[in-house]
Structure formats: C-alpha cells, structure tokens
Design a protein around this motif. Structure first.
Motif, PDB file in Angstrom:
ATOM      1  N   VAL A  12      74.382  57.716 131.010  1.00  0.00           N
ATOM      2  CA  VAL A  12      75.823  58.002 131.001  1.00  0.00           C
ATOM      3  C   VAL A  12      76.331  58.213 132.428  1.00  0.00           C
ATOM      4  O   VAL A  12      77.371  57.669 132.819  1.00  0.00           O
ATOM      5  CB  VAL A  12      76.126  59.252 130.138  1.00  0.00           C
ATOM      6  N   LEU A  13      75.587  58.983 133.209  1.00  0.00           N
ATOM      7  CA  LEU A  13      75.969  59.232 134.598  1.00  0.00           C
ATOM      8  C   LEU A  13      76.010  57.917 135.386  1.00  0.00           C
ATOM      9  O   LEU A  13      76.932  57.689 136.181  1.00  0.00           O
ATOM     10  CB  LEU A  13      74.977  60.207 135.241  1.00  0.00           C
ATOM     11  N   PHE A  14      75.035  57.066 135.167  1.00  0.00           N
ATOM     12  CA  PHE A  14      74.973  55.781 135.866  1.00  0.00           C
ATOM     13  C   PHE A  14      76.190  54.923 135.540  1.00  0.00           C
ATOM     14  O   PHE A  14      76.841  54.369 136.435  1.00  0.00           O
ATOM     15  CB  PHE A  14      73.679  55.059 135.460  1.00  0.00           C
ATOM     16  N   VAL A  15      76.528  54.822 134.252  1.00  0.00           N
ATOM     17  CA  VAL A  15      77.691  54.018 133.830  1.00  0.00           C
ATOM     18  C   VAL A  15      78.977  54.621 134.360  1.00  0.00           C
ATOM     19  O   VAL A  15      79.851  53.898 134.873  1.00  0.00           O
ATOM     20  CB  VAL A  15      77.726  53.895 132.297  1.00  0.00           C
ATOM     21  N   ASP A  16      79.120  55.929 134.260  1.00  0.00           N
ATOM     22  CA  ASP A  16      80.338  56.584 134.767  1.00  0.00           C
ATOM     23  C   ASP A  16      80.510  56.339 136.265  1.00  0.00           C
ATOM     24  O   ASP A  16      81.635  56.099 136.748  1.00  0.00           O
ATOM     25  CB  ASP A  16      80.271  58.095 134.496  1.00  0.00           C
ATOM     26  N   THR A  17      79.412  56.391 136.991  1.00  0.00           N
ATOM     27  CA  THR A  17      79.463  56.167 138.445  1.00  0.00           C
ATOM     28  C   THR A  17      79.868  54.733 138.758  1.00  0.00           C
ATOM     29  O   THR A  17      80.691  54.485 139.657  1.00  0.00           O
ATOM     30  CB  THR A  17      78.099  56.474 139.087  1.00  0.00           C
ATOM     31  N   LEU A  18      79.309  53.774 138.016  1.00  0.00           N
ATOM     32  CA  LEU A  18      79.672  52.366 138.209  1.00  0.00           C
ATOM     33  C   LEU A  18      81.165  52.146 137.956  1.00  0.00           C
ATOM     34  O   LEU A  18      81.867  51.521 138.750  1.00  0.00           O
ATOM     35  CB  LEU A  18      78.864  51.466 137.269  1.00  0.00           C
ATOM     36  N   LEU A  19      81.633  52.644 136.817  1.00  0.00           N
ATOM     37  CA  LEU A  19      83.036  52.433 136.445  1.00  0.00           C
ATOM     38  C   LEU A  19      83.980  53.101 137.446  1.00  0.00           C
ATOM     39  O   LEU A  19      85.045  52.560 137.770  1.00  0.00           O
ATOM     40  CB  LEU A  19      83.284  52.960 135.033  1.00  0.00           C
ATOM     41  N   LEU A  20      83.579  54.270 137.925  1.00  0.00           N
ATOM     42  CA  LEU A  20      84.396  54.966 138.919  1.00  0.00           C
ATOM     43  C   LEU A  20      84.472  54.153 140.210  1.00  0.00           C
ATOM     44  O   LEU A  20      85.551  53.989 140.791  1.00  0.00           O
ATOM     45  CB  LEU A  20      83.808  56.349 139.195  1.00  0.00           C
ATOM     46  N   ASN A  21      83.329  53.613 140.630  1.00  0.00           N
ATOM     47  CA  ASN A  21      83.295  52.811 141.859  1.00  0.00           C
ATOM     48  C   ASN A  21      84.093  51.515 141.728  1.00  0.00           C
ATOM     49  O   ASN A  21      84.629  50.996 142.718  1.00  0.00           O
ATOM     50  CB  ASN A  21      81.849  52.477 142.239  1.00  0.00           C
ATOM     51  N   MET A  22      84.159  50.978 140.518  1.00  0.00           N
ATOM     52  CA  MET A  22      84.897  49.733 140.279  1.00  0.00           C
ATOM     53  C   MET A  22      86.339  49.991 139.852  1.00  0.00           C
ATOM     54  O   MET A  22      87.099  49.045 139.655  1.00  0.00           O
ATOM     55  CB  MET A  22      84.189  48.898 139.205  1.00  0.00           C
ATOM     56  N   ASN A  23      86.670  51.268 139.662  1.00  0.00           N
ATOM     57  CA  ASN A  23      87.998  51.636 139.188  1.00  0.00           C
ATOM     58  C   ASN A  23      88.310  50.934 137.869  1.00  0.00           C
ATOM     59  O   ASN A  23      89.371  50.348 137.682  1.00  0.00           O
ATOM     60  CB  ASN A  23      89.069  51.301 140.238  1.00  0.00           C
ATOM     61  N   LYS A  24      87.345  51.007 136.935  1.00  0.00           N
ATOM     62  CA  LYS A  24      87.459  50.349 135.635  1.00  0.00           C
ATOM     63  C   LYS A  24      87.301  51.376 134.521  1.00  0.00           C
ATOM     64  O   LYS A  24      86.653  52.416 134.689  1.00  0.00           O
ATOM     65  CB  LYS A  24      86.381  49.274 135.467  1.00  0.00           C
ATOM     66  N   THR A  25      87.889  51.058 133.384  1.00  0.00           N
ATOM     67  CA  THR A  25      87.635  51.813 132.155  1.00  0.00           C
ATOM     68  C   THR A  25      87.178  50.824 131.095  1.00  0.00           C
ATOM     69  O   THR A  25      87.617  49.668 131.076  1.00  0.00           O
ATOM     70  CB  THR A  25      88.889  52.545 131.658  1.00  0.00           C
ATOM     71  N   ILE A  26      86.292  51.274 130.211  1.00  0.00           N
ATOM     72  CA  ILE A  26      85.784  50.413 129.145  1.00  0.00           C
ATOM     73  C   ILE A  26      85.947  51.139 127.826  1.00  0.00           C
ATOM     74  O   ILE A  26      85.491  52.277 127.667  1.00  0.00           O
ATOM     75  CB  ILE A  26      84.309  50.037 129.385  1.00  0.00           C
ATOM     76  N   VAL A  27      86.595  50.472 126.892  1.00  0.00           N
ATOM     77  CA  VAL A  27      86.830  51.071 125.580  1.00  0.00           C
ATOM     78  C   VAL A  27      85.506  51.359 124.880  1.00  0.00           C
ATOM     79  O   VAL A  27      85.318  52.405 124.267  1.00  0.00           O
ATOM     80  CB  VAL A  27      87.708  50.140 124.713  1.00  0.00           C
ATOM     81  N   SER A  28      84.572  50.403 124.986  1.00  0.00           N
ATOM     82  CA  SER A  28      83.293  50.517 124.276  1.00  0.00           C
ATOM     83  C   SER A  28      82.202  51.069 125.188  1.00  0.00           C
ATOM     84  O   SER A  28      81.092  50.535 125.229  1.00  0.00           O
ATOM     85  CB  SER A  28      82.877  49.152 123.741  1.00  0.00           C
ATOM     86  N   LYS A  29      82.487  52.148 125.878  1.00  0.00           N
ATOM     87  CA  LYS A  29      81.545  52.670 126.870  1.00  0.00           C
ATOM     88  C   LYS A  29      80.231  53.106 126.240  1.00  0.00           C
ATOM     89  O   LYS A  29      79.155  52.937 126.839  1.00  0.00           O
ATOM     90  CB  LYS A  29      82.172  53.840 127.630  1.00  0.00           C
ATOM     91  N   VAL A  30      80.278  53.648 125.046  1.00  0.00           N
ATOM     92  CA  VAL A  30      79.040  54.105 124.390  1.00  0.00           C
ATOM     93  C   VAL A  30      78.074  52.948 124.198  1.00  0.00           C
ATOM     94  O   VAL A  30      76.860  53.081 124.420  1.00  0.00           O
ATOM     95  CB  VAL A  30      79.350  54.781 123.036  1.00  0.00           C
ATOM     96  N   ASP A  31      78.598  51.806 123.793  1.00  0.00           N
ATOM     97  CA  ASP A  31      77.737  50.628 123.607  1.00  0.00           C
ATOM     98  C   ASP A  31      77.175  50.152 124.945  1.00  0.00           C
ATOM     99  O   ASP A  31      76.035  49.679 125.029  1.00  0.00           O
ATOM    100  CB  ASP A  31      78.524  49.500 122.945  1.00  0.00           C
ATOM    101  N   PHE A  32      77.978  50.231 125.983  1.00  0.00           N
ATOM    102  CA  PHE A  32      77.533  49.884 127.333  1.00  0.00           C
ATOM    103  C   PHE A  32      76.391  50.806 127.757  1.00  0.00           C
ATOM    104  O   PHE A  32      75.337  50.357 128.235  1.00  0.00           O
ATOM    105  CB  PHE A  32      78.731  49.993 128.284  1.00  0.00           C
ATOM    106  N   VAL A  33      76.583  52.104 127.553  1.00  0.00           N
ATOM    107  CA  VAL A  33      75.538  53.080 127.895  1.00  0.00           C
ATOM    108  C   VAL A  33      74.271  52.807 127.092  1.00  0.00           C
ATOM    109  O   VAL A  33      73.151  52.865 127.621  1.00  0.00           O
ATOM    110  CB  VAL A  33      76.037  54.514 127.638  1.00  0.00           C
ATOM    111  N   GLN A  34      74.453  52.485 125.812  1.00  0.00           N
ATOM    112  CA  GLN A  34      73.301  52.218 124.949  1.00  0.00           C
ATOM    113  C   GLN A  34      72.453  51.078 125.486  1.00  0.00           C
ATOM    114  O   GLN A  34      71.218  51.133 125.489  1.00  0.00           O
ATOM    115  CB  GLN A  34      73.785  51.875 123.534  1.00  0.00           C
ATOM    116  N   GLU A  35      73.102  50.038 125.995  1.00  0.00           N
ATOM    117  CA  GLU A  35      72.351  48.896 126.515  1.00  0.00           C
ATOM    118  C   GLU A  35      71.644  49.245 127.826  1.00  0.00           C
ATOM    119  O   GLU A  35      70.502  48.825 128.052  1.00  0.00           O
ATOM    120  CB  GLU A  35      73.261  47.693 126.710  1.00  0.00           C
ATOM    121  N   ILE A  36      72.310  49.999 128.687  1.00  0.00           N
ATOM    122  CA  ILE A  36      71.665  50.460 129.919  1.00  0.00           C
ATOM    123  C   ILE A  36      70.462  51.333 129.568  1.00  0.00           C
ATOM    124  O   ILE A  36      69.386  51.207 130.171  1.00  0.00           O
ATOM    125  CB  ILE A  36      72.653  51.243 130.805  1.00  0.00           C
ATOM    126  N   TYR A  37      70.640  52.209 128.592  1.00  0.00           N
ATOM    127  CA  TYR A  37      69.564  53.104 128.137  1.00  0.00           C
ATOM    128  C   TYR A  37      68.345  52.301 127.681  1.00  0.00           C
ATOM    129  O   TYR A  37      67.205  52.571 128.093  1.00  0.00           O
ATOM    130  CB  TYR A  37      70.091  53.973 126.996  1.00  0.00           C
TER     131      TYR A  37
END
Length: 517
Positions: A292-317
């Motif tokens: 979660v921290l990794f995804v949040d950091t990426l999105l913050l650096n890219m100035n992006k928001t993702i509706v399906s963030k949980v699914d994104f985190v799940q795949e990174i996990y």
C-alpha cells in the motif's frame, strides 16, 4: 584447432545480423579484425562442403538461418569442440547430484581433458561452492563429493540445468537444439538417470496441476518438472530434507510428499511459480501494508489517483510475494522476452527503481531490471484501466509463454487501441482448451507458435509485445475498429435481479470487468 564457445557466439551474432561490417563485429566482441577473420576461417573449415560465412570488402554475410545454426552445433563432436569452464563445471555438478561421488580423474580422462584443466576447474568449483555455503569433500581413493545444505545443492544445480533443457508438450525433457557438445553430454547424463523415475515424476506433476486452477508459464513448468525430478531422485538415493528454508512470509502449505520438510520446501517453491491467472497467496499483513505504501508513493509522485487502487495494490502484493520468496531461495527464472521497457516507459520505470527501497528496507530484496520493468508494466496497466471507457469487444485469445503480470499489461495496451475482451491466455500446452472457446482472433508474439497454429485455427495473428505502427496497420486490416458499446438495460436488470450484494459483485466482476472498477 577447433570450434569454441566464442566461435558459436560469433556465428549466432552474424546469423542474427545477416549482413554486418567486420569493424562492427570487432568492436562488439572486443577483438581485432584479423582474429575475427581467423575465427571465421576455422568456422568455415568445420562447416562441411560450403562456407557458411563470407567476407567481401569488409562486409560479413551469411545466409544461415537459426535452424541451420543449431544443426551446425549438433554436427560437432566433442573432439571438435573446445569446452569452456562453465560447461565442464556443469558436468561435475550434475554428476555429483546423481552419484555418491565423482572421480574427476576418470571423468576428465573420458572427456579428453588435461590434468592442468582439472586442477584449475577444481579450484574454481571450490570457490563457487563456498559462495553458496556448499563444500567440496575429498573421499580417499574414490573422488569428490559435494556436501552442505541439501536444498541449496538441489536448487544450485537446477538453476544451471534450466539453461540446457527444454520440455516438450508431454512434459518430457529435451536437449536444447543450441546446446554445445559438452552441454549435450551434460543433458544426456542427467536425462538418462532421471528417466528411471519418469512415472513417479509425472504422477506428482499431475497431482500438483490438478490441485491448481491456474496455468503455469513455460519457465515455471520447466522449473517445476526439474525440481520434482531432482527431489524424487535424491529422496530415492537417501538424501531427504531434515530442515526447510524459512521465508519471512505466511506460506500456504502443499502436501505432495510424505516428509514434512519436503512439503514445506515444496510450498516455498510453489510460491515462486508464475501462473495465469496469478495464484492467491496467504495474507501477510506486513507485506500488504508495504505494498500500500509503495502504491501510494508512486501515485503521489505521478500526481495520479486510481479508482481501483485496492486491485492495484493486490497485484503489487502478489508480484512482490513471489519475488521475496525467489530471493530467499536464490532462484530466478525471469521473463526476458520483453525488452526495453525502460525505453518505452522511462518515467514509470525510473520512479519504481527509485522507490523499490520501500521493499528493500524491510525484506532485503533487491529488484533487477527485469523485475522493475514488470512492476512498470503493472503500473501502466492500471493507469490505462483507470482511463478506459466502455467499448464493444472482439473476443481475443492470447497464446504466449510470457508471464501473467506482463500479459496483463499487453491486454490493457491492446484495449487502449481497440474494443477487445481477452477470453483466455494459454500456452501450446493448452491447445485442447482453445478448441472449446468462442473467439474472434488469436494473438501471439512468436513465429514458432504462429507456424504451429496456422493450419489448425482461424484468425491467428502475430504482433509485437509493444504494438508498433505496422502492428496497428495489420490489426486494422483484420477489422479491429474502435466503437462504443452500450449495455442493454433490461438484460442487465434481469441478470442482477434478486442477487445479494456479494453475488452482485461477483457477477459484475465476471461479466463486466472492463466496465466497472
């Protein structure tokens, strides 16, 4: 005088280029032009009745294709070939794995090698074994024996074996066509011993596959069969695990053997296999929080928001779960078929490279370029999903050996151009399944697969992983056109009527995955 491994590398390089200036070859191999000319003369001497490489006015040409190149290698005898150190060490390692001891003097005499070569190789073997906490033990009047952690020894040799072995559609080992004479010798001594256990190996493989509702990637399938082969052989020889590798994650246990430690180690192996779709792993709260921290950091650096963030985190996990297990076992079979991700997605690749420290600090895992590239593809895929719109879909089957996470990136890349639904991802091992699936087109990346399917299935198209202009023109010519898709309201209402919240979520994910996030 004879053919060396460097000679074969030179032939392959020229074969891939077809026409190239000798100055460029000299620069690439860091050799003088005169030494390149001498090496080509030797190659032509061993090529039979015709010169396979020509030099005229400084231009080096060949009409050799890949099959003719491998045929040339297979035509060489061991007497005509100068082995390199790694090939000789491989033969020793395999021999030590399959026998109680190895008499190096007898082995080197059989291979036509000198005492000096044996001494130098033995010194090198000791050093690489020490680096892996293994020991070269001298048995008086017998030979040498490799001792130490049994799991480490097994995996160390399996890692080497992966490079010289292929598997066919019946899960049998095949000698790689590009194997040198010494690699072929190594393959033969391994295959001869292991073939005595083939029925047990295939029974264990079938048991595993039947308990998994996933398809294995080619490299994972090959690794799994090698692992089962080595484990079963070593167990029958009395080398049974008395301890297993402790990985800092919650690992789901598999029950495939009678020994508790063998099962725990196999469970570790199961966790590193690339599957399609990605297998579910046990929940590990620490890894989830870091993901979660990794995804949040990426999105913050890219100035992006993702509706399906949980699914994104799940795949990174899931991806990092596999990579952490891989590093603790010191086993890698990364997909090298997709290159230059850092050139196609430079910003995302750089961000992930900079932010991998989030995982390194906790798990001491260092990602290589291939793994960073895969995370970049995962990230771009979820960004594309977030920007996608409802579209009318062609039904697409993808036939490939590329691992699941990378396939998902290609799926979203394809969807960014066209209205498609991916109805299946398969390897050549799954051809029978394709016959029962309704589809519009089969896409693949390999000429070999194209040749295998062209006469059996309709609408088979080869494209590049990173779709280029020629690919787009080709797909357009087959009728791949963007168009809006509407969902029939009455039909949709009828299908969701009287469903619970959980049933409704499952139904939407199964039937409208491209439209709801």
């Amino acid at each position: 005088m004879g053919i060396s491994h460097s000679s074969l590398e030179l032939i392959k390089y020229i074969q891939e280029k077809q026409n190239i200036n000798i100055k460029n070859i000299s620069s690439f191999f860091n050799k003088t032009e005169s030494s390149i000319r001498r090496e080509i003369d030797i190659i032509n001497l061993y090529s039979g009745n015709k010169e396979i490489i020509l030099i005229k006015n400084g231009l080096v040409t060949t009409s050799l294709n890949y099959i003719e190149y491998t045929d040339f290698i297979q035509s060489l005898s061991m007497d005509e070939y100068f082995s390199n150190r790694d090939e000789r060490i491989l033969i020793i390692l395999i021999s030590a794995l399959l026998n109680d001891y190895v008499n190096l003097t007898d082995l080197y005499n059989h291979l036509g090698l000198s005492i000096t070569t044996k001494k130098n190789d033995t010194r090198y073997l000791k050093s690489i074994l020490n680096q892996n906490n293994l020991t070269l033990t001298i048995l008086k009047k017998k030979g040498i024996k490799i001792t130490g952690n049994e799991t480490v020894f097994r995996l160390f040799v399996i890692q080497k074996l992966q490079a010289i072995i292929d598997i066919d559609l019946n899960n049998n080992f095949k000698n790689r066509k590009a194997n040198t004479p010494f690699e072929t010798y190594a393959f033969n001594i391994f295959n001869e011993k292991i073939s005595t256990q083939s029925l047990i190996i295939k029974d264990k493989l079938l048991t595993y596959i039947n308990n998994k509702d996933v398809n294995l990637s080619y490299h994972s399938r090959k690794f799994l069969i090698l692992y089962l082969s080595v484990v079963i052989f070593r167990q029958n020889e009395g080398y049974i695990l008395t301890k297993s590798t402790k990985i800092p994650l919650n690992i789901s246990e598999c029950q495939l053997f009678d020994n508790v430690h063998e099962n725990k180690e196999f469970s570790n192996i199961d966790a590193i296999l690339d599957t399609n779709p990605s297998q579910d792993f046990l929940f590990d709260e620490k890894l989830w929080d870091i993901s979660v921290l990794f995804v949040d950091t990426l999105l913050l650096n890219m100035n992006k928001t993702i509706v399906s963030k949980v699914d994104f985190v799940q795949e990174i996990y899931r991806f990092m779960y596999k990579k952490i297990c891989s590093q603790w076992l010191n086993i890698y079979f990364d997909d090298k078929l997709v290159n230059n991700v850092e050139l196609n997605l430079p910003d995302i690749h750089k961000l992930i490279s900079n932010n991998q420290k989030i995982f390194t600090d906790v798990y001491n895992v260092n990602l290589n370029n291939i793994q960073i590239s895969t995370l970049a593809l995962i990230t771009k895929k979820w960004l594309d999903i977030n920007d996608s719109v409802q579209r009318k879909s062609l039904k697409i089957i993808l036939l490939t050996n590329i691992v699941y996470e990378r396939v998902q990136y290609f799926e979203e890349l394809l969807k960014s151009y066209y209205d498609v639904t991916l109805v299946g991802v398969f390897t050549l091992y799954d051809i029978e399944k394709i016959k029962n699936i309704e589809y519009d087109f089969i896409l693949l990346f390999s000429n070999r697969m194209l040749f295998s399917l062209n006469n059996t299935f309709k609408n088979v198209i080869k494209v590049n992983f990173f779709l280029n202009n020629d690919d787009i023109k080709l797909l357009n010519s087959y009728g791949f056109k963007p168009s809006k898709k509407r969902i029939l309201t009455s039909e949709f209402i009828k299908n969701i009527d009287n469903k619970s919240k959980e049933q409704l979520v499952d139904y939407i994910k199964s039937n409208y995955n491209d439209y709801f996030l």
